[in-house]
Design a protein around this motif. Structure first.
Motif, PDB file in Angstrom:
ATOM      1  N   LYS A 280       0.818  -1.137  -0.135  1.00 60.12           N
ATOM      2  CA  LYS A 280       0.163  -0.093  -0.037  1.00 60.12           C
ATOM      3  C   LYS A 280       0.843   1.141   0.006  1.00 60.12           C
ATOM      4  N   ARG A 353      -5.071   0.223 -12.775  1.00 60.98           N
ATOM      5  CA  ARG A 353      -4.344   1.272 -12.238  1.00 60.98           C
ATOM      6  C   ARG A 353      -5.302   2.036 -11.322  1.00 60.98           C
ATOM      7  N   ASP A 354      -5.111   2.338 -10.154  1.00 61.65           N
ATOM      8  CA  ASP A 354      -6.019   3.295  -9.518  1.00 61.65           C
ATOM      9  C   ASP A 354      -6.285   4.537 -10.039  1.00 61.65           C
ATOM     10  N   SER A 355      -5.390   5.364 -10.724  1.00 58.51           N
ATOM     11  CA  SER A 355      -5.548   6.397 -11.081  1.00 58.51           C
ATOM     12  C   SER A 355      -6.654   6.478 -12.485  1.00 58.51           C
ATOM     13  N   GLU A 358     -10.058   6.061 -11.016  1.00 54.97           N
ATOM     14  CA  GLU A 358     -10.603   7.136 -10.500  1.00 54.97           C
ATOM     15  C   GLU A 358     -11.184   8.204 -11.793  1.00 54.97           C
TER      16      GLU A 358
END
Length: 544
Positions: A280, A353-355, A358
């Protein structure tokens, strides 16, 4: 060659047409411009407190004045009397705790604090010599003792010292605590088989607190086994491996010991939780209350000083579940380190991918906001339209509420792009290598959503019939095929009864979308676009 390596992973499958088609509908799937957990890498960070025992205590027995030291059997008391009666001698404290003062008799001094010894003896002398005799008493030497030191120390044994010497003197005499196996927080002092004191050396190392304890001959100092530890490094005042007791600790507790750099504002945490290795990257504020389990590695960073990134991998791979790479590492640098299993589908590697998730979520919410505004601001012309519009608005509001709960996966499409090898990885990326599949799934508005064995001779119509046919609310004009590699094909009804060749492959999902029932053309168009966005972004069909 880099390009050659990426082609071997399926980045040249010739599906640019279907990807371009999806871009026109703004699906926000980014294009490029479960293994067993492994142990964390060998830890070379210093053990907190290991430098404590370097010969500084065993060579310095405590013989100075300690006002809190309690007189005990075997101590040597220097006594002087003068005036009408003179006497000078060093008197031992006998086994009963007394010293014998001439003309006065036995005086019980055992247990008297050193700072009060002189006044205590003088009061007893004055009981016999009312006038003209003065007394002066002081501790000349504390009792010599022999103390056992055992447990996880380098040289267990029996060591000479004085009862006034601290635990550190005897631990240092035994060569110090074994930094690989001994505990700095679990040290016991035993007397006649019972524990009389527990010592945590972190209290001394951080705050200078050492329990006042007078040892006796035969006492045993026992160093316990090392407890679970956490490694904290990076933007800290002292990188160290630190022990804690219990099943877990929190980063905030560890930072009380190792002290963060004033400008540290992010933390990278790598640890094994319930048999799964996790990595994390979060703000330091959020990380302070994060549970840390034995073996956790924490790196504090300044947001402008990131030197490494953590990438999770899963699927048909052997080896680590997390890779820590230098900041700026590319996809190719990760791929060459992976150990693929025989049944791995290298042509369908998935990157999440987190971005990107989002951005998908933000784009979906913008579309939902626009749809909501459009529905709420329409003006009916007649009472009949008003009633119909009210029912339609309620239905759409329910749909919007469901749609806002959708969680985009954030898949980055790496297929069909020769530049994929040079794509920069981001901290927290997840790469999944799927198993080679032999089935095709049919989901959405069919009677029996299911998975069927792939047969290249079958048409879409065949698969739909095998799933029980279209449901009443199905959109029969167009289907969406979601490929394992993240690319998407939209097939209209003219091709339902044709073989699709490479447009339908093992592992694909045939997504039958719901039909939009609305008299408003713009609403139908907007809801349709949102449904397709959700289907592609979440790999699920939302009923309407």
């Amino acid at each position: 060659m880099i390009t050659g390596k990426i082609k071997s992973f399926g980045v040249g499958l010739g599906l640019l047409t279907s990807v371009a088609c999806m871009q026109t509908t703004a699906f926000e799937t980014q294009l490029i411009d479960e293994t067993a957990p492994s142990e964390l890498s060998q830890n070379t960070t210093p053990v907190f407190g290991a430098s404590l025992f370097q010969g500084g205590f065993k060579d310095q027995p405590f013989i100075g004045f300690n006002p809190d030291y309690q007189i005990t059997v075997g101590d040597q008391i220097n006594l002087q009397l003068w005036g009408a009666y003179s006497f000078s001698a060093t008197l031992p404290v006998d086994p009963k705790g007394n010293i014998f003062v001439p003309e006065v008799g036995p005086v019980h001094v055992a247990g008297i604090k050193n700072g009060a010894l002189n006044d205590f003896v003088l009061r007893h002398v004055k009981r016999v010599f009312k006038n003209n005799v003065q007394a002066y008493a002081n501790l000349e030497a504390s009792q010599p003792v022999k103390v056992f030191v055992t447990g996880y120390v380098n040289n267990p044994g029996l060591y000479n010292g004085f009862s006034s010497d601290s635990i550190l003197f005897y631990l240092d005499s035994a060569g110090g605590i074994d930094k690989l196996s001994g505990s700095f927080v679990d040290i016991k002092v035993m007397r006649r088989g019972a524990e009389i004191q527990k010592v945590n050396l972190y209290n001394f190392l951080v705050d200078g607190i050492m329990p006042a304890l007078q040892l006796r001959s035969g006492d045993v100092v026992v160093v316990g086994a090392r407890n679970g530890s956490v490694t904290v490094e990076g933007a800290v005042q002292q990188a160290a491996q630190m022990e804690f007791t219990g099943p877990y600790t929190q980063l905030g507790e560890m930072l009380l010991v190792t002290k963060p750099d004033p400008q540290a504002n992010f933390a990278r945490i790598t640890q094994v939780v319930d048999g799964v290795q996790q990595a994390k990257y979060m703000s330091l504020t959020d990380a302070m209350t994060t549970r840390l389990y034995p073996g956790a590695q924490v790196e504090l960073v300044r947001d402008n000083d990131i030197q490494s990134i953590s990438i999770r991998v899963s699927g048909e791979l052997d080896g680590p579940a997390t890779y820590v790479l230098p900041y700026g590492a590319t996809l190719d640098e990760l791929l060459v380190q992976l150990d693929f299993r025989a049944n791995a589908d290298r042509d369908s590697i998935q990157l999440y991918r987190d971005s990107v998730a989002e951005r998908q979520r933000a784009a979906l919410n913008r579309s939902l906001d626009a749809l909501q505004m459009e529905v709420l601001t329409r003006q009916p012309n007649t009472d009949l339209e008003k009633t119909a519009q009210k029912d339609s608005a309620m239905m759409i509001q329910n749909f919007i509420e469901q749609a806002r709960k959708a969680k985009p996966r954030g898949q980055v499409v790496i297929a069909n792009n020769p530049n994929a090898a040079n794509m920069l990885l981001e901290d927290g990326d997840e790469l999944v290598v799927p198993l080679k599949s032999s089935t095709v799934s049919i989901v959405g508005e069919v009677i029996f959503p299911t998975s069927l064995v792939y047969n290249k001779k079958r048409t879409l119509e065949d698969y739909i019939e095998l799933a029980g046919g279209f449901a009443n609310n199905a959109n029969r004009d167009e289907l969406v095929i979601l490929h394992l590699d993240g690319t998407v094909s939209r097939i209209d009804d003219r091709d339902f009864d044709n073989r699709l060749g490479n447009r339908l492959r093992p592992g694909d999902e045939i997504m039958v979308m719901p039909k939009i029932q609305s008299s408003e053309l713009q609403v139908t168009k907007d809801v349709t676009e949102i449904l397709y966005r959700i289907a592609v972004g979440t790999a699920a069909v939302l009923s309407f």
